[in-house]
Scaffold this active site. Structure first.
Site, PDB file in Angstrom:
ATOM      1  N   GLU A 194     -11.496  -6.370   7.163  1.00 32.59           N
ATOM      2  CA  GLU A 194     -10.064  -6.155   7.372  1.00 32.59           C
ATOM      3  C   GLU A 194      -9.737  -4.693   7.641  1.00 32.59           C
ATOM      4  O   GLU A 194      -8.823  -4.386   8.394  1.00 32.59           O
ATOM      5  CB  GLU A 194      -9.262  -6.638   6.146  1.00 32.59           C
ATOM      6  CG  GLU A 194      -7.799  -6.249   6.258  1.00 32.59           C
ATOM      7  CD  GLU A 194      -6.845  -7.071   5.440  1.00 32.59           C
ATOM      8  OE1 GLU A 194      -7.281  -7.658   4.433  1.00 32.59           O
ATOM      9  OE2 GLU A 194      -5.661  -7.117   5.809  1.00 32.59           O
ATOM     10  N   ASP A 244     -12.990  -9.364   3.216  1.00 29.60           N
ATOM     11  CA  ASP A 244     -11.639  -8.912   2.877  1.00 29.60           C
ATOM     12  C   ASP A 244     -11.781  -8.143   1.567  1.00 29.60           C
ATOM     13  O   ASP A 244     -11.955  -8.730   0.498  1.00 29.60           O
ATOM     14  CB  ASP A 244     -10.676 -10.096   2.723  1.00 29.60           C
ATOM     15  CG  ASP A 244      -9.229  -9.628   2.757  1.00 29.60           C
ATOM     16  OD1 ASP A 244      -8.988  -8.458   2.394  1.00 29.60           O
ATOM     17  OD2 ASP A 244      -8.347 -10.421   3.140  1.00 29.60           O
ATOM     18  N   ILE A 278      -9.750  -6.338  -0.327  1.00 32.21           N
ATOM     19  CA  ILE A 278      -8.737  -6.751  -1.318  1.00 32.21           C
ATOM     20  C   ILE A 278      -7.817  -7.737  -0.599  1.00 32.21           C
ATOM     21  O   ILE A 278      -7.015  -7.346   0.246  1.00 32.21           O
ATOM     22  CB  ILE A 278      -7.897  -5.579  -1.865  1.00 32.21           C
ATOM     23  CG1 ILE A 278      -8.775  -4.500  -2.501  1.00 32.21           C
ATOM     24  CG2 ILE A 278      -6.871  -6.104  -2.887  1.00 32.21           C
ATOM     25  CD1 ILE A 278      -7.999  -3.289  -3.036  1.00 32.21           C
ATOM     26  N   ASP A 279      -7.949  -9.010  -0.913  1.00 31.23           N
ATOM     27  CA  ASP A 279      -7.026  -9.996  -0.363  1.00 31.23           C
ATOM     28  C   ASP A 279      -5.894 -10.158  -1.371  1.00 31.23           C
ATOM     29  O   ASP A 279      -6.127 -10.557  -2.515  1.00 31.23           O
ATOM     30  CB  ASP A 279      -7.726 -11.339  -0.116  1.00 31.23           C
ATOM     31  CG  ASP A 279      -6.755 -12.327   0.496  1.00 31.23           C
ATOM     32  OD1 ASP A 279      -6.159 -11.999   1.531  1.00 31.23           O
ATOM     33  OD2 ASP A 279      -6.570 -13.404  -0.087  1.00 31.23           O
ATOM     34  N   THR A 291      -3.195  -7.509  -1.062  1.00 32.24           N
ATOM     35  CA  THR A 291      -2.970  -6.071  -1.269  1.00 32.24           C
ATOM     36  C   THR A 291      -1.584  -5.784  -1.841  1.00 32.24           C
ATOM     37  O   THR A 291      -1.421  -4.892  -2.679  1.00 32.24           O
ATOM     38  CB  THR A 291      -3.189  -5.305   0.060  1.00 32.24           C
ATOM     39  OG1 THR A 291      -4.538  -5.525   0.483  1.00 32.24           O
ATOM     40  CG2 THR A 291      -2.962  -3.822  -0.105  1.00 32.24           C
ATOM     41  N   ASP A 336      -9.521 -13.477   5.727  1.00 27.54           N
ATOM     42  CA  ASP A 336      -8.732 -14.099   4.649  1.00 27.54           C
ATOM     43  C   ASP A 336      -9.399 -15.392   4.160  1.00 27.54           C
ATOM     44  O   ASP A 336      -9.239 -15.774   3.002  1.00 27.54           O
ATOM     45  CB  ASP A 336      -7.328 -14.484   5.147  1.00 27.54           C
ATOM     46  CG  ASP A 336      -6.490 -13.296   5.599  1.00 27.54           C
ATOM     47  OD1 ASP A 336      -6.504 -12.278   4.907  1.00 27.54           O
ATOM     48  OD2 ASP A 336      -5.823 -13.408   6.652  1.00 27.54           O
TER      49      ASP A 336
HETATM   50  C1  IPD Z   1      -2.610 -11.656   2.962  1.00 24.67           C
HETATM   51  C2  IPD Z   1      -2.694 -12.611   1.801  1.00 24.67           C
HETATM   52  C3  IPD Z   1      -1.469 -13.515   1.774  1.00 24.67           C
HETATM   53  C4  IPD Z   1      -1.306 -14.281   3.052  1.00 24.67           C
HETATM   54  C5  IPD Z   1      -1.264 -13.315   4.232  1.00 24.67           C
HETATM   55  C6  IPD Z   1      -2.511 -12.440   4.239  1.00 24.67           C
HETATM   56  P1  IPD Z   1      -3.772  -9.237   2.587  1.00 24.67           P
HETATM   57  O1  IPD Z   1      -3.785 -10.831   3.017  1.00 24.67           O
HETATM   58  O2  IPD Z   1      -3.847 -13.399   1.879  1.00 24.67           O
HETATM   59  O3  IPD Z   1      -1.543 -14.479   0.754  1.00 24.67           O
HETATM   60  O4  IPD Z   1      -0.109 -15.025   2.992  1.00 24.67           O
HETATM   61  O5  IPD Z   1      -1.196 -14.100   5.399  1.00 24.67           O
HETATM   62  O6  IPD Z   1      -2.443 -11.548   5.322  1.00 24.67           O
HETATM   63  O7  IPD Z   1      -2.973  -8.562   3.648  1.00 24.67           O
HETATM   64  O8  IPD Z   1      -3.167  -9.178   1.246  1.00 24.67           O
HETATM   65  O9  IPD Z   1      -5.225  -8.892   2.636  1.00 24.67           O
HETATM   66 CA    CA Z   2      -6.257 -10.752   3.383  1.00 29.53          CA
END
Ligand code: IPD
Ligand code: CA
Length: 267
Positions: A71, A87, A89-90, A92, A214
Site C-alpha cells: 500500500e 497492507d 496497517i489496514d 489506518t 486490503d
Molecule cells: C481501508 C480499510 C477500510 C475500508 C477501506 C480501506 P486503509 O484501508 O480497510 O475498512 O473500508 O476501503 O481502504 O486505508 O485503512 O489501509
Molecule cells: Ca487497507
C-alpha cells in the site's frame, strides 16, 4: 517457477505479521506524523511506511528473489514467482484514533493463486492465517465460517471508500440492505472484516473499491475457513468483494445486485 515450501512461506508470513503488529501497537502510543493521501479523509502515518519497510526487509532476508506490492508504494518484480502483497496497517484511520481495529495483512501470491495469508489483529495480538488447501486458523485453533442459513438473521460487515461520491453511493446502496439483515458492522479494516467472517464473528462482508492489499490475505483465510468469496476486479486495479457463509452467500449476492440497481457501483 521453482517448487515452493508452503509451510516455510506460511511460517514466515505469520511470524512477520505478528512481529510487525507488536511494534505497530508499541509505536501507536508514541507521537507520529500523519499526512493525507488520495483524499482529505485518507490518512497515512510514518508508522505505515515504517511497517511496510520492516516487512519487506524481513521477508527479503529470507527470500531475496521475491517481489512485493504494498500500500505504501512497494512495487518490485519477482524473480522467484512469488510476490508478497502487503497492507502494513489496514485501518489506518482507526490506528490514528487508537480505535482498536487495525491489522497487518500479508499474503504470498503467484500469477494464478494465493499461497498463504496472515492477518495480525493488532490490539488482540491474534494472527488469523491460512495456507492454500491447508485450512485456516487463529493461533492454533481452526477457523470456520458461521452456519447461518437466514439472511434476515445475518450480521453483515461492510466498508466505505475514501472518495466522497463513492461513499454516498455505498451509503445509498446500504439503505436497501440494512432492512433485510440482522444488522450492519463497519470495523474500518477490510482485512479484519474478512478475518472475522472466517471466524464466524460476522456472517458476511461486502465492499467495493478495495485495493489488492486490503483483501489478498483475508480472502484466502475466508475460503480456507469454508466461506464463499466473489472477488471481482472492477477496473483501475480496484476490487469488489463479497465473502459469506455458504448458507447466505447466494441470497446476499442477489440482494446486493438488486441494490446496485438503485445505487451505482458494483456491490
Ligand atoms: C481501508 C480499510 C477500510 C475500508 C477501506 C480501506 P486503509 O484501508 O480497510 O475498512 O473500508 O476501503 O481502504 O486505508 O485503512 O489501509
Ligand atoms: Ca487497507
Amino acid at each position: 517457477m521453482a517448487i515452493v515450501d508452503l509451510a516455510a512461506l506460511h511460517d514466515l508470513a505469520v511470524s512477520i505479521a505478528a512481529a510487525t503488529a507488536t511494534e505497530v501497537v508499541r509505536r501507536s502510543n508514541e507521537s507520529f506524523e500523519v499526512a493525507t493521501k488520495s483524499s482529505a479523509t485518507d490518512l497515512v502515518t510514518e508508522i505505515d511506511a515504517w511497517a511496510e519497510r520492516f516487512i519487506i526487509d524481513s521477508i527479503s532476508e529470507a527470500r531475496p528473489d521475491d517481489g512485493f506490492i504494498g500500500e505504501e508504494g512497494a512495487d518490485s518484480a519477482s524473480r522467484s514467482g512469488v510476490t508478497w502483497v502487503i497492507d502494513p496497517i489496514d485501518g489506518t484511520t482507526n490506528f490514528v484514533y487508537r480505535y482498536p481495529m487495525f491489522a497487518v495483512s500479508i499474503a504470498a501470491v503467484t500469477e494464478t493463486e494465493t499461497l498463504v495469508g496472515a492477518v495480525a489483529h493488532c490490539s488482540s495480538g491474534e494472527v488469523y492465517h491460512a495456507t492454500t488447501g491447508g485450512g485456516a486458523f487463529v493461533g492454533e485453533s481452526p477457523l470456520a465460517v458461521s452456519d447461518q442459513q437466514s439472511l434476515p438473521q445475518s450480521l453483515v460487515a461492510t466498508g466505505f471508500g475514501y472518495d466522497a461520491e463513492q461513499r454516498r453511493q455505498q451509503a445509498q446502496q446500504l439503505t436497501h440492505i440494512i432492512g433485510e439483515v440482522r444488522d450492519i458492522r463497519r470495523s474500518g479494516s477490510a482485512a479484519t472484516d474478512l478475518a472475522f467472517t472466517a471466524a464466524g464473528l460476522v456472517d458476511a462482508y461486502y465492499e467495493a473499491g478495495l485495493n489488492r492489499w486490503d483483501i489478498a490475505a483475508g480472502e484466502l483465510i475466508v475460503r480456507e475457513a469454508g466461506g464463499l468469496v466473489d472477488l471481482t476486479e472492477t477496473g483501475n486495479r480496484r476490487y469488489s468483494v463479497l465473502a459469506a457463509a455458504p448458507g447466505v452467500f447466494d441470497e446476499l449476492r442477489v440482494l446486493l445486485k438488486m441494490a446496485r440497481g438503485h445505487a451505482d457501483g458494483p456491490w
